[in-house]
Design a protein around this motif. Structure first.
Motif, PDB file in Angstrom:
ATOM      1  N   VAL A   5       0.837  -1.207   0.000  1.00 61.84           N
ATOM      2  CA  VAL A   5       0.000   0.000   0.000  1.00 61.84           C
ATOM      3  C   VAL A   5       0.867   1.250   0.000  1.00 61.84           C
ATOM      4  O   VAL A   5       0.602   2.214  -0.729  1.00 61.84           O
ATOM      5  N   ALA A   6       1.920   1.259   0.799  1.00 58.27           N
ATOM      6  CA  ALA A   6       2.780   2.436   0.910  1.00 58.27           C
ATOM      7  C   ALA A   6       3.469   2.778  -0.396  1.00 58.27           C
ATOM      8  O   ALA A   6       3.864   3.920  -0.614  1.00 58.27           O
ATOM      9  N   LYS A   7       3.577   1.810  -1.293  1.00 58.91           N
ATOM     10  CA  LYS A   7       4.242   2.037  -2.575  1.00 58.91           C
ATOM     11  C   LYS A   7       3.254   2.327  -3.705  1.00 58.91           C
ATOM     12  O   LYS A   7       3.638   2.432  -4.856  1.00 58.91           O
ATOM     13  N   THR A   8       1.957   2.419  -3.350  1.00 55.90           N
ATOM     14  CA  THR A   8       0.919   2.664  -4.352  1.00 55.90           C
ATOM     15  C   THR A   8       0.476   4.129  -4.290  1.00 55.90           C
ATOM     16  O   THR A   8      -0.020   4.593  -3.263  1.00 55.90           O
ATOM     17  N   GLU A   9       0.642   4.839  -5.391  1.00 58.40           N
ATOM     18  CA  GLU A   9       0.274   6.258  -5.424  1.00 58.40           C
ATOM     19  C   GLU A   9      -1.231   6.428  -5.484  1.00 58.40           C
ATOM     20  O   GLU A   9      -1.814   7.267  -4.779  1.00 58.40           O
ATOM     21  N   TYR A  10      -1.902   5.618  -6.334  1.00 58.40           N
ATOM     22  CA  TYR A  10      -3.359   5.696  -6.454  1.00 58.40           C
ATOM     23  C   TYR A  10      -3.862   4.344  -6.936  1.00 58.40           C
ATOM     24  O   TYR A  10      -3.347   3.799  -7.913  1.00 58.40           O
ATOM     25  N   GLY A  11      -4.836   3.801  -6.224  1.00 63.07           N
ATOM     26  CA  GLY A  11      -5.361   2.497  -6.630  1.00 63.07           C
ATOM     27  C   GLY A  11      -6.348   1.962  -5.622  1.00 63.07           C
ATOM     28  O   GLY A  11      -6.927   2.708  -4.819  1.00 63.07           O
ATOM     29  N   LEU A  12      -6.557   0.646  -5.636  1.00 60.14           N
ATOM     30  CA  LEU A  12      -7.529  -0.009  -4.784  1.00 60.14           C
ATOM     31  C   LEU A  12      -6.876  -1.100  -3.939  1.00 60.14           C
ATOM     32  O   LEU A  12      -5.894  -1.720  -4.367  1.00 60.14           O
ATOM     33  N   LEU A  13      -7.466  -1.350  -2.777  1.00 61.76           N
ATOM     34  CA  LEU A  13      -7.119  -2.500  -1.948  1.00 61.76           C
ATOM     35  C   LEU A  13      -8.330  -3.427  -1.950  1.00 61.76           C
ATOM     36  O   LEU A  13      -9.418  -3.041  -1.515  1.00 61.76           O
ATOM     37  N   VAL A  14      -8.142  -4.651  -2.472  1.00 62.42           N
ATOM     38  CA  VAL A  14      -9.225  -5.635  -2.582  1.00 62.42           C
ATOM     39  C   VAL A  14      -8.982  -6.741  -1.562  1.00 62.42           C
ATOM     40  O   VAL A  14      -7.952  -7.409  -1.597  1.00 62.42           O
ATOM     41  N   ARG A  15      -9.970  -6.950  -0.668  1.00 55.48           N
ATOM     42  CA  ARG A  15      -9.822  -7.984   0.369  1.00 55.48           C
ATOM     43  C   ARG A  15     -10.447  -9.311  -0.053  1.00 55.48           C
ATOM     44  O   ARG A  15     -10.056 -10.366   0.444  1.00 55.48           O
ATOM     45  N   GLY A  16     -11.456  -9.281  -0.931  1.00 51.45           N
ATOM     46  CA  GLY A  16     -12.095 -10.533  -1.336  1.00 51.45           C
ATOM     47  C   GLY A  16     -13.131 -10.306  -2.412  1.00 51.45           C
ATOM     48  O   GLY A  16     -13.363  -9.174  -2.865  1.00 51.45           O
ATOM     49  N   PHE A  17     -13.759 -11.401  -2.833  1.00 50.92           N
ATOM     50  CA  PHE A  17     -14.792 -11.367  -3.869  1.00 50.92           C
ATOM     51  C   PHE A  17     -16.038 -12.090  -3.381  1.00 50.92           C
ATOM     52  O   PHE A  17     -15.973 -13.043  -2.594  1.00 50.92           O
ATOM     53  N   ALA A  18     -17.189 -11.659  -3.893  1.00 51.33           N
ATOM     54  CA  ALA A  18     -18.437 -12.362  -3.614  1.00 51.33           C
ATOM     55  C   ALA A  18     -18.532 -13.613  -4.461  1.00 51.33           C
ATOM     56  O   ALA A  18     -19.010 -14.654  -4.022  1.00 51.33           O
ATOM     57  N   ASN A  19     -18.085 -13.521  -5.683  1.00 46.72           N
ATOM     58  CA  ASN A  19     -18.088 -14.660  -6.608  1.00 46.72           C
ATOM     59  C   ASN A  19     -17.195 -14.307  -7.785  1.00 46.72           C
ATOM     60  O   ASN A  19     -16.945 -13.138  -8.075  1.00 46.72           O
ATOM     61  N   LEU A  20     -16.703 -15.315  -8.444  1.00 49.54           N
ATOM     62  CA  LEU A  20     -15.934 -15.125  -9.665  1.00 49.54           C
ATOM     63  C   LEU A  20     -16.379 -16.176 -10.664  1.00 49.54           C
ATOM     64  O   LEU A  20     -16.339 -17.376 -10.379  1.00 49.54           O
ATOM     65  N   ASN A  21     -16.811 -15.731 -11.824  1.00 51.90           N
ATOM     66  CA  ASN A  21     -17.246 -16.641 -12.873  1.00 51.90           C
ATOM     67  C   ASN A  21     -16.263 -16.597 -14.037  1.00 51.90           C
ATOM     68  O   ASN A  21     -15.717 -15.542 -14.363  1.00 51.90           O
TER      69      ASN A  21
END
Length: 324
Positions: free
Chosen positions: A226-242
Motif C-alpha cells: 500500500v505504501a508504494k501505491t500512489e493511487y489504486g484499490l485494496l481488494v480484500r475478497g470477492f463475492a463470486n468469480l465466474n
C-alpha cells in the motif's frame, strides 16, 4: 478449548458492540478425519488429518456495511477466533459510508484470500485434458501447450507439496495415485501440467496428479504494498468469480468484504463494490510487487494455499456492482 475461545470472542465482540453498532454471526469447527484406500493388488494407503475452521461476518445495524474474515489451520491450538472476529468487525467499521469512483483500469493491491479466489480456476487449467479440449490459457493456436514457456513475471513461482509442514494436505488421490512435490510455474516458466493415468498409459509417459495445496514463493518480498501505491484499490475478497472465457481464464465478479481507495501510499476511504473483469494470467504478467505469504484458502471452501498479497497495475473494473 475452541468452544471456550468462541465464548471469549463473543464476549469481546459484545463489549465493543455499543461503539461499533454491529451484529455478527459465525462459527468455529474442528474435525478429525482419515482416508484409507486398499486394492486387491496389495495397495494400502492411510492418511489421518485434522482441520480447524473459523469464520465470522459482521453487519452494521443499518445493514449498509459488512466485513468478513475466516481462517483454517490443521493445528487447533493455533486458532484464535477472537482475532478473526475482530478482523471482521474492524473491516465492517472501516467500510462505513463508501464512496463511488469511476470503474476503469486501476492499480490494485490484492490480499491473499482475493488472490486465492482468482488462482483456483486458473489452477484447474494446468491440465493436459483442459489444453486438449481448448479450455485452457495454456493452449497455443496450433493445439500445442505453453509448457516450458515463460508466460509470467520471473518473480512468480507456484508449487505444491503435500508434505510441507506449513501447509500439509492429502498425499494421494482417491485412485491411490501418489501426490508429490511439483513446480507448476518456476520463475515465470510454465513447468508442469496435470496428466491423468489414462493419458499417461496411452502415451507412455508418467502421470502427474493434481495438487492438493498451492504455495507461492516470494523472490523479492515487499513489506508494505500500500505504501508504494500512489493511487489504486485494496481488494480484500470477492463475492463470486465466474469464468467468462476459459481460453484465457477471463474472470468476472464483484469485490466484497472490504474495497478501499489508496491515495499517496495510504488507505483513505471505503469504496462501493465494483465488478472486476480480468484474468490471473494478466496479473502475473503485470506484477508490480509481492508481499509476505500467509496461509489462506478460497472464500467459503477449503483448498490450502500459502500466498502473498500482490500489487498489479491497470486491473480492469467495468461497473459498480451494487453489492453490500
Amino acid at each position: 478449548a475452541l468452544w471456550e475461545q468462541l465464548e471469549q470472542a463473543a464476549a469481546e465482540f459484545r463489549d465493543a458492540t455499543p461503539s461499533r453498532d454491529q451484529r455478527a454471526f459465525g462459527s468455529v469447527s474442528y474435525a478429525e478425519n482419515a482416508r484409507a484406500l486398499a486394492s486387491s493388488n496389495g495397495l494400502f494407503l492411510y492418511q489421518p488429518s485434522t482441520l480447524a475452521h473459523a469464520q465470522f461476518r459482521c453487519f452494521s445495524s443499518d445493514g449498509r456495511s459488512t466485513g468478513f474474515a475466516e481462517a483454517y489451520t490443521h493445528d487447533p491450538t493455533a486458532m484464535r477466533p477472537a482475532d478473526i472476529l475482530r478482523e471482521a468487525a474492524e473491516t465492517c467499521a472501516a467500510w462505513r459510508d463508501p464512496v463511488a469512483i469511476e470503474a476503469k483500469r486501476l492499480t490494485t493491491v490484492f490480499e491473499p484470500r482475493a488472490l486465492a479466489d482468482m488462482l483456483q480456476p486458473m489452477l484447474r487449467q494446468f491440465s493436459s485434458r483442459a489444453i486438449a479440449g481448448d479450455q485452457s490459457f495454456l493452449r497455443r493456436l496450433d493445439g500445442s501447450s505453453f509448457l516450458g514457456t515463460t508466460l509470467f513475471d520471473t518473480r512468480v513461482t507456484l508449487y505444491s507439496d503435500p508434505w510441507d509442514a506449513r501447509l500439509p494436505s492429502m498425499p494421494f488421490t482417491s485412485e491411490g495415485e501418489t501426490i508429490g512435490e511439483e513446480y507448476w510455474v518456476k520463475k515465470g516458466v510454465i513447468s508442469q501440467i496435470v496428466i491423468d493415468r489414462y493419458e499417461a498409459n496411452a502415451s507412455g509417459i508418467d502421470a502427474v496428479a493434481p495438487p492438493t495445496n498451492l504455495i507461492m514463493d516470494v523472490a523479492q518480498p515487499v513489506q508494505d504494498l500500500v505504501a508504494k501505491t500512489e493511487y489504486g484499490l485494496l481488494v480484500r475478497g470477492f463475492a463470486n468469480l465466474n469464468i467468462l472465457d476459459p481460453k484465457n481464464c477471463l474472470l468476472s465478479g464483484s469485490t466484497r468484504d472490504g474495497l478501499f481507495l489508496i491515495e499517496n501510499g495510504k488507505v483513505t476511504k471505503p469504496v462501493h463494490n465494483l465488478v472486476m473483469r480480468e484474468t490471473p494470467v494478466y496479473l502475473f504478467k503485470e506484477l508490480i510487487a509481492l508481499g509476505e505469504p500467509v496461509r489462506t484458502s478460497t472464500t467459503g471452501g477449503y483448498f490450502p494455499m500459502r500466498l502473498p498479497p500482490i500489487a498489479v497495475k491497470d486491473v480492469m473494473y467495468t461497473q459498480a456492482s451494487g453489492l453490500i
